[in-house]
Write a protein that holds these residues in place. Structure first.
Motif, PDB file in Angstrom:
ATOM      1  N   ALA A   1       0.794  -1.226   0.000  1.00 55.95           N
ATOM      2  CA  ALA A   1       0.000   0.000   0.000  1.00 55.95           C
ATOM      3  C   ALA A   1       0.830   1.281   0.000  1.00 55.95           C
ATOM      4  O   ALA A   1       0.301   2.357  -0.269  1.00 55.95           O
ATOM      5  N   PHE A   2       2.134   1.165   0.301  1.00 52.24           N
ATOM      6  CA  PHE A   2       2.944   2.386   0.376  1.00 52.24           C
ATOM      7  C   PHE A   2       3.659   2.727  -0.929  1.00 52.24           C
ATOM      8  O   PHE A   2       4.421   3.675  -0.972  1.00 52.24           O
ATOM      9  N   ALA A   3       3.441   1.941  -1.957  1.00 52.74           N
ATOM     10  CA  ALA A   3       4.151   2.230  -3.216  1.00 52.74           C
ATOM     11  C   ALA A   3       3.279   1.839  -4.404  1.00 52.74           C
ATOM     12  O   ALA A   3       2.293   1.121  -4.254  1.00 52.74           O
ATOM     13  N   GLN A   4       3.670   2.341  -5.539  1.00 53.34           N
ATOM     14  CA  GLN A   4       2.909   2.038  -6.757  1.00 53.34           C
ATOM     15  C   GLN A   4       3.714   1.126  -7.686  1.00 53.34           C
ATOM     16  O   GLN A   4       3.569   1.181  -8.897  1.00 53.34           O
ATOM     17  N   VAL A   5       4.550   0.300  -7.111  1.00 51.05           N
ATOM     18  CA  VAL A   5       5.403  -0.534  -7.967  1.00 51.05           C
ATOM     19  C   VAL A   5       4.723  -1.828  -8.418  1.00 51.05           C
ATOM     20  O   VAL A   5       5.119  -2.427  -9.408  1.00 51.05           O
ATOM     21  N   VAL A   6       3.703  -2.247  -7.693  1.00 51.39           N
ATOM     22  CA  VAL A   6       2.924  -3.411  -8.126  1.00 51.39           C
ATOM     23  C   VAL A   6       1.757  -2.877  -8.963  1.00 51.39           C
ATOM     24  O   VAL A   6       1.061  -1.964  -8.516  1.00 51.39           O
ATOM     25  N   PRO A   7       1.558  -3.418 -10.166  1.00 48.30           N
ATOM     26  CA  PRO A   7       0.455  -2.900 -10.987  1.00 48.30           C
ATOM     27  C   PRO A   7      -0.877  -2.947 -10.224  1.00 48.30           C
ATOM     28  O   PRO A   7      -1.253  -3.994  -9.698  1.00 48.30           O
ATOM     29  N   LYS A   8      -1.542  -1.797 -10.172  1.00 48.56           N
ATOM     30  CA  LYS A   8      -2.780  -1.705  -9.383  1.00 48.56           C
ATOM     31  C   LYS A   8      -3.830  -2.695  -9.879  1.00 48.56           C
ATOM     32  O   LYS A   8      -4.541  -3.324  -9.091  1.00 48.56           O
ATOM     33  N   SER A   9      -3.893  -2.830 -11.208  1.00 50.44           N
ATOM     34  CA  SER A   9      -4.915  -3.728 -11.757  1.00 50.44           C
ATOM     35  C   SER A   9      -4.683  -5.168 -11.276  1.00 50.44           C
ATOM     36  O   SER A   9      -5.633  -5.896 -10.980  1.00 50.44           O
ATOM     37  N   THR A  10      -3.414  -5.553 -11.171  1.00 47.83           N
ATOM     38  CA  THR A  10      -3.109  -6.926 -10.729  1.00 47.83           C
ATOM     39  C   THR A  10      -3.468  -7.103  -9.262  1.00 47.83           C
ATOM     40  O   THR A  10      -4.138  -8.067  -8.889  1.00 47.83           O
ATOM     41  N   LYS A  11      -3.015  -6.163  -8.432  1.00 51.22           N
ATOM     42  CA  LYS A  11      -3.268  -6.375  -7.006  1.00 51.22           C
ATOM     43  C   LYS A  11      -4.759  -6.250  -6.671  1.00 51.22           C
ATOM     44  O   LYS A  11      -5.258  -6.947  -5.791  1.00 51.22           O
ATOM     45  N   ASP A  12      -5.477  -5.389  -7.403  1.00 50.30           N
ATOM     46  CA  ASP A  12      -6.930  -5.279  -7.178  1.00 50.30           C
ATOM     47  C   ASP A  12      -7.643  -6.562  -7.599  1.00 50.30           C
ATOM     48  O   ASP A  12      -8.505  -7.067  -6.886  1.00 50.30           O
ATOM     49  N   GLU A  13      -7.255  -7.067  -8.762  1.00 51.43           N
ATOM     50  CA  GLU A  13      -7.974  -8.245  -9.267  1.00 51.43           C
ATOM     51  C   GLU A  13      -7.713  -9.475  -8.404  1.00 51.43           C
ATOM     52  O   GLU A  13      -8.634 -10.243  -8.118  1.00 51.43           O
ATOM     53  N   VAL A  14      -6.479  -9.635  -7.969  1.00 52.21           N
ATOM     54  CA  VAL A  14      -6.173 -10.788  -7.110  1.00 52.21           C
ATOM     55  C   VAL A  14      -6.977 -10.682  -5.813  1.00 52.21           C
ATOM     56  O   VAL A  14      -7.599 -11.657  -5.362  1.00 52.21           O
ATOM     57  N   LEU A  15      -6.998  -9.489  -5.222  1.00 50.00           N
ATOM     58  CA  LEU A  15      -7.741  -9.319  -3.969  1.00 50.00           C
ATOM     59  C   LEU A  15      -9.241  -9.551  -4.192  1.00 50.00           C
ATOM     60  O   LEU A  15      -9.901 -10.209  -3.387  1.00 50.00           O
ATOM     61  N   ASP A  16      -9.760  -9.009  -5.283  1.00 50.25           N
ATOM     62  CA  ASP A  16     -11.197  -9.186  -5.565  1.00 50.25           C
ATOM     63  C   ASP A  16     -11.556 -10.663  -5.670  1.00 50.25           C
ATOM     64  O   ASP A  16     -12.552 -11.117  -5.113  1.00 50.25           O
TER      65      ASP A  16
END
Lengths: 292, 110
Positions: free
Chosen positions: B14-29
């Motif tokens: 959550a403290f950086a934008q180095v992981v693609p947001k779309s990937t981390k959102d989709e995995v969490l969803d």
């Protein structure tokens, strides 16, 4: 950096005694809490088998659709503070407010992403499979991030001294053993190290030798050459100028990003005395290691 | 890795934008849509910096653990540097910086 009072471990409980949350609500609550800085455990119908065991030092806040009455929970393991809250019918925003109010009332400190004053976790992580304990990082870092343990093994001792977005020590590590997981590209970000990376990093070390081996050695040489003069002319202005010259060289070398150098408060850098003391300690330590 | 059902640990970074947001959102969803229990943390680096005691507990126990975060080398030494064990034989690290959400979900949502 360490907490005295840890923030809640949040548990979204959907096991026995609580209704399932709607999928969309579960997703929004989880995402909101994570983005606020909380750790969240979801306990589904399959129960606690799928999750880690609670930590004794961490208070736990169990949220669930308990349909009007949050159950009282007592831990069979001592020292675990477990609180429960019924969130039936509450919006995501209200749930977040409720958690925040409870946390604040308990005096729990939360390092919250995006919040003013939040500390970005930027610090070196040492890969001990690669590290040869050469101490180049300790020698190079101006901010006392590194130190050694009782067995003279290099370690990160003051991670919050590290300058955000500065990967300089990683760039001078001849073994590519220092990572910054939040860096944009490899191998500094932790990606696997290729042979070509090692060769490139060794070349960068040669570049730093242009500074006189390292920044401390450079300063030490200058200090020794001017020792008698320096002792007579001890002046904050001269010390500042000395640092500026060294930092300009570092900037020209491209090892420390310009934006990081621009933000440096020169007054906050170690004094020449401190630098000399550290250099002397480092030289003594290396001598001891060579003789042992 | 054994055939025993793995525990899942997801890092939001959550403290950086180095992981693609779309990937981390989709995995969490997709984790949230699943019927599985799981652990999530806001930021493993931040916890490691604070030497959060949970890092010791997250990998404890007999069952294998799948960590959805970033590079294996970074995750391994983040745990190690806090004094926590990182049992290579039972931990699998899935890298949201390199792998797609589909590839990761295929491995964790069996």
């Amino acid at each position: 950096m360490k907490n005295d009072v840890y923030p809640y471990q949040i548990v979204l409980f959907e096991g026995n005694g609580a209704a399932d949350l709607a999928s969309d609500r579960r997703r929004q609550v989880t995402r909101s809490l994570l983005d606020k800085g909380y750790s969240v455990t979801r306990v589904a119908e399959d129960g606690v088998r799928g999750v880690s065991r609670p930590s004794e030092k961490i208070p736990m806040l169990v949220l669930g659709d308990f349909e009007g009455k949050a159950p009282e929970v007592t831990s069979t393991e001592t020292h675990i503070d477990i609180q429960t809250e019924d969130i039936t019918g509450l919006s995501v925003e209200t749930i977040l407010e409720l958690v925040e109010k409870k946390r604040e009332s308990e005096g729990q400190v939360l390092n919250s992403p995006g919040q003013q004053g939040a500390w970005k976790p930027w610090f070196p992580v040492i890969d001990y499979d690669r590290c040869t304990n050469c101490m180049q990082c300790l020698s190079f870092c101006l901010f006392d991030v590194y130190g050694v343990d009782d067995e003279k093994q290099i370690q990160v001792q003051n991670n919050d001294n590290c300058k955000t977005n500065c990967p300089a020590c990683s760039r001078v590590c001849p073994e590519v053993a220092i990572m910054f997981p939040k860096y944009s590209s490899g191998p500094i970000n932790g990606a696997e190290v290729a042979d070509s990376d090692v060769a490139r990093e060794k070349m960068k070390v040669d570049i730093t030798s242009l500074l006189g081996g390292d920044i401390y050695a450079s300063l030490r040489t200058r200090s020794e050459k001017a020792k008698s003069r320096f002792s007579k002319e001890r002046s904050p202005d001269k010390a500042l100028n000395e640092r500026k010259r060294c930092l300009t060289k570092l900037q020209q070398s491209g090892i420390i990003p310009a934006e990081v150098l621009a933000e440096l408060d020169l007054e906050s850098l170690p004094s020449p005395d401190e630098i000399q003391r550290k250099a002397a300690e480092f030289a003594k330590m290396q001598e001891e290691m060579e003789n042992s | 890795m054994s055939d025993t059902k793995s525990r899942i640990l997801y890092c939001r970074c959550a403290f950086a934008q180095v992981v693609p947001k779309s990937t981390k959102d989709e995995v969490l969803d997709r984790l949230c849509e699943s019927g599985q229990s799981f652990d999530t943390v806001s930021d493993l680096c931040e916890m490691a910096a604070r030497k959060d005691p949970r890092l010791h507990d997250l990998l404890e126990g007999e069952e294998p653990v799948q960590i959805v975060a970033c590079y294996h080398r970074a995750v391994k030494w983040l745990f190690h540097n806090t004094g926590a064990d990182f049992p290579e034989d039972k931990v699998e690290v899935l890298n949201m910086r390199e792998e797609s959400a589909d590839e990761i979900c295929e491995k964790i949502l069996k």
